[in-house]
Design an enzyme around this catalytic site. Structure first.
Site, PDB file in Angstrom:
ATOM      1  N   ARG A 169      71.381 110.967 112.883  1.00 55.65           N
ATOM      2  CA  ARG A 169      71.458 109.938 111.845  1.00 55.65           C
ATOM      3  C   ARG A 169      71.927 110.516 110.511  1.00 55.65           C
ATOM      4  NH1 ARG A 169      68.055 108.671 107.863  1.00 55.65           N
ATOM      5  NH2 ARG A 169      66.256 109.749 108.747  1.00 55.65           N
ATOM      6  N   ARG A 174      72.242 117.299 108.855  1.00 58.16           N
ATOM      7  CA  ARG A 174      70.883 117.835 109.019  1.00 58.16           C
ATOM      8  C   ARG A 174      70.707 118.762 110.210  1.00 58.16           C
ATOM      9  NH1 ARG A 174      67.243 112.664 107.478  1.00 58.16           N
ATOM     10  NH2 ARG A 174      67.838 112.865 105.298  1.00 58.16           N
ATOM     11  N   HIS A 216      64.111 117.355 110.087  1.00 54.35           N
ATOM     12  CA  HIS A 216      64.518 117.482 108.684  1.00 54.35           C
ATOM     13  C   HIS A 216      64.450 118.954 108.317  1.00 54.35           C
ATOM     14  CE1 HIS A 216      64.850 116.890 104.402  1.00 54.35           C
ATOM     15  NE2 HIS A 216      65.084 115.612 104.599  1.00 54.35           N
ATOM     16  N   HIS A 247      61.397 114.550 112.156  1.00 53.70           N
ATOM     17  CA  HIS A 247      61.535 113.578 111.070  1.00 53.70           C
ATOM     18  C   HIS A 247      61.877 112.173 111.556  1.00 53.70           C
ATOM     19  CE1 HIS A 247      62.340 112.267 107.017  1.00 53.70           C
ATOM     20  NE2 HIS A 247      63.602 111.987 107.280  1.00 53.70           N
ATOM     21  N   GLU A 267      73.515 112.957  99.363  1.00 56.31           N
ATOM     22  CA  GLU A 267      72.741 113.671 100.385  1.00 56.31           C
ATOM     23  C   GLU A 267      73.700 114.249 101.412  1.00 56.31           C
ATOM     24  OE1 GLU A 267      69.463 111.294 101.885  1.00 56.31           O
ATOM     25  OE2 GLU A 267      68.605 111.108  99.889  1.00 56.31           O
TER      26      GLU A 267
HETATM   27  C1  SIN Z   1      65.193 112.580 102.584  1.00 58.03           C
HETATM   28  O1  SIN Z   1      64.874 112.116 101.502  1.00 58.03           O
HETATM   29  O2  SIN Z   1      65.666 113.701 102.730  1.00 58.03           O
HETATM   30  C2  SIN Z   1      64.984 111.745 103.801  1.00 58.03           C
HETATM   31  C3  SIN Z   1      65.874 110.585 103.791  1.00 58.03           C
HETATM   32  C4  SIN Z   1      66.246 110.216 105.189  1.00 58.03           C
HETATM   33  O3  SIN Z   1      65.578 110.625 106.147  1.00 58.03           O
HETATM   34  O4  SIN Z   1      67.259 109.563 105.360  1.00 58.03           O
END
Ligand code: SIN
Length: 521
Positions: free
Chosen positions: A375, A277, A231, A340, A115
């Site tokens: 975060r 993010r 998000h 988010h 991610e």
């Molecule tokens: C996501 O799946 O993009 C969210 C995971 C997160 O907020 O850490």
């Protein structure tokens, strides 16, 4: 459905990952009551898709996980908290596996996804994109085997009870509208987030900032409220909820495209779609602003990826989008940022203690400083597990004799004084989205604060659950807006057009709200 007793040893408010993990730790030390505002399955944990981060793969190391966490936090992480998070991660994951959590594997080996802002593949996932649901299932099943734990659903805590400055329980409002008191040696707030502050959010309806608002009213210190994570990719369709489209999609190679179908993220950051993010969310807002289209929109594009793999890896996202007639393997998906996650919350020490005796907090409701200004993806379920367990270990020392709480007097009138509650909630959400959102300015924040203050009388005298939620949203919204106005710089998820740079000399510090004062410490 069990209704809550009038006294217990330990009280846990909230039944997501932090609350249940704490309850399990407490069960060998005394009686534990866990209060869920609705059903146990109604929490941010249940909705978490992407996964849970831990340095467990052969190529990874704890120090890399730490470095990525600190880098995403943009200088403001509490380094000790971040170190505890990443160092405790492997043991907490191992324990989850022992308790029956089924993480995805290839053969017998765990599989690790990628991610944003992670330097290594370290995201464990379950049933493809239902990681939170699977973890919650296993924690709930484990908690149910421990006879000291009583889980009470549909018990909404409205306020903390104080005795000589010490937190000694909560006031609850039951579904029938009656108030009750529950006393305890120690209270843990694990009430989750506050995404419902915004008109666009990935959070469920229950995420109304209740724990933070209760703690603030009781006089506890609240920290880092200006840092709200947006998000980048929530589904953006008329008449559809802002369903989360996991960052793991970009981890598998999905692109972001603007209204002219051009890929734009490489112009904004060397990690392109896998930038932190806050960077991706602001890039999208900028693309929307400069778009020549009348109804600007950006898209998530997976059409170049293997269709079979995508269906298998993201079954929930695939099925949900199909309900809205989008086959994500063949068509681009309209997306926009949505609120988010709250980095701020009830200020706690590293052992989970809030600033009032008898009060603890863990998970999204807490602010240990572990996430700094932003975060790192998939550190939130982990935070709940790690700091839920730690807070519970501190609470175990608080055991003593408690007397049952006195029942509150019946309300003078059964009429709810709060007027047009749904209208007020919508207005709060719109003000927050417009002026306290992804991009902020001093003028906009001042405007938002005035509008929110003007709404105070509309939510005063709450006597229903929904009007208590409206009050909590207003309290939390004002905390976010006032902290954002006080922080005259940009850092992590907090971006101000009038102060676009860092100002380390003044603001390499955490904001702290107690009563009407905001300081930086
Ligand atoms: C996501 O799946 O993009 C969210 C995971 C997160 O907020 O850490």
């Amino acid at each position: 459905m069990a209704s809550a007793p009038s006294e217990t040893d330990f009280l846990v408010v909230g039944a997501g990952v932090a609350g249940l993990r704490a309850a399990i730790e407490l069960a060998s030390a005394g009686r534990v009551v866990v209060l869920a505002k609705r059903e146990v399955t109604d929490s941010n944990t249940q909705w978490a898709q992407g996964g849970i981060a831990a340095a467990l793969s052969d190529e990874d190391e704890i120090r890399f996980h730490l470095a990525d966490t600190l880098s995403a936090g943009d200088g403001l992480c509490n380094v000790e908290a971040a170190r505890i998070l990443v160092e405790d991660a492997p043991a907490r994951i191992e324990e989850l596996i022992q308790w029956g959590t089924e993480f995805d594997r290839e053969g017998t080996r765990l599989t690790f996804g990628r991610e944003g802002a992670h330097s290594h593949n370290r995201i464990l996932h379950a049933h493809g994109d239902s990681t939170g649901r699977e973890i919650l299932r296993a924690l709930y099943a484990k908690a149910r085997t421990l006879k000291n734990i009583e889980i009470c659903e549909f018990e909404f805590s409205t306020d903390l009870l104080l005795e000589n400055g010490r937190v000694c329980g909560v006031q609850m409002i039951r579904q029938d509208g009656l108030y009750r008191h529950l006393s305890a040696c120690a209270v843990l707030l694990a009430t989750g987030g506050m995404g419902q502050l915004y008109s666009n959010t990935t959070n469920p309806k229950v995420a109304t900032g209740d724990g933070v608002a209760m703690a603030f009213r009781a006089g506890a210190a609240i920290s880092d409220m200006e840092f709200v994570q947006f998000h980048p990719t929530a589904l953006y369709l008329a008449n559809a909820p802002r369903f989360l489209l996991s960052e793991a999609l970009r981890g598998e190679g999905a692109y972001l495209r603007n209204s002219e179908m051009a890929r734009f993220m490489p112009q904004y950051h060397h990690m392109a779609e896998l930038a932190p993010r806050d960077v991706v969310a602001r890039a999208i807002i900028h693309e929307l602003e400069v778009s020549p289209a009348n109804d600007p929109i950006v898209f998530l594009d997976l059409t170049h990826l293997d269709a079979h793999h995508i269906q298998k890896r993201f079954p929930r996202i695939y099925a949900t989008c199909l309900q809205y007639n989008i086959d994500i393997t063949a068509e681009v998906i309209p997306v926009r940022p949505a609120a988010h996650y709250a980095m701020g919350g009830v200020r706690t020490s590293l052992d989970g203690r809030a600033t009032l005796p008898g009060l603890y907090a863990a998970g999204e409701a807490a602010a240990t400083g572990v996430h700094g200004a932003n975060r790192l993806a998939s550190n939130s379920l982990l935070e709940g597990l790690v700091f839920g367990a730690i807070a519970a270990r501190s609470m175990r020392d608080e055991i003593r004799t408690v007397s049952p709480a006195e029942e509150p007097p019946p309300p003078q009138s059964s009429e709810d004084n709060a007027r047009n509650v749904e209208g007020t909630v919508r207005e709060i959400q719109e003000v927050m989205w417009k002026d306290v959102g992804v991009v902020r300015s001093g003028a906009g924040l001042g405007n938002a604060i005035r509008q929110l203050e003007d709404m105070s009388s509309l939510v005063a005298g709450a006597t229903t659950r929904r009007s208590h939620e409206a009050q909590n949203l207003l309290t939390s919204g004002l905390l976010v807006a006032r902290s954002a106005l006080a922080r005259e710089e940009s850092r992590g998820a907090h971006y101000r057009t009038d102060f676009p740079e860092h100002n380390d000399a003044r603001f390499l510090k955490h904001s702290l709200c107690v009563g009407n004062s905001i300081t930086f410490v």
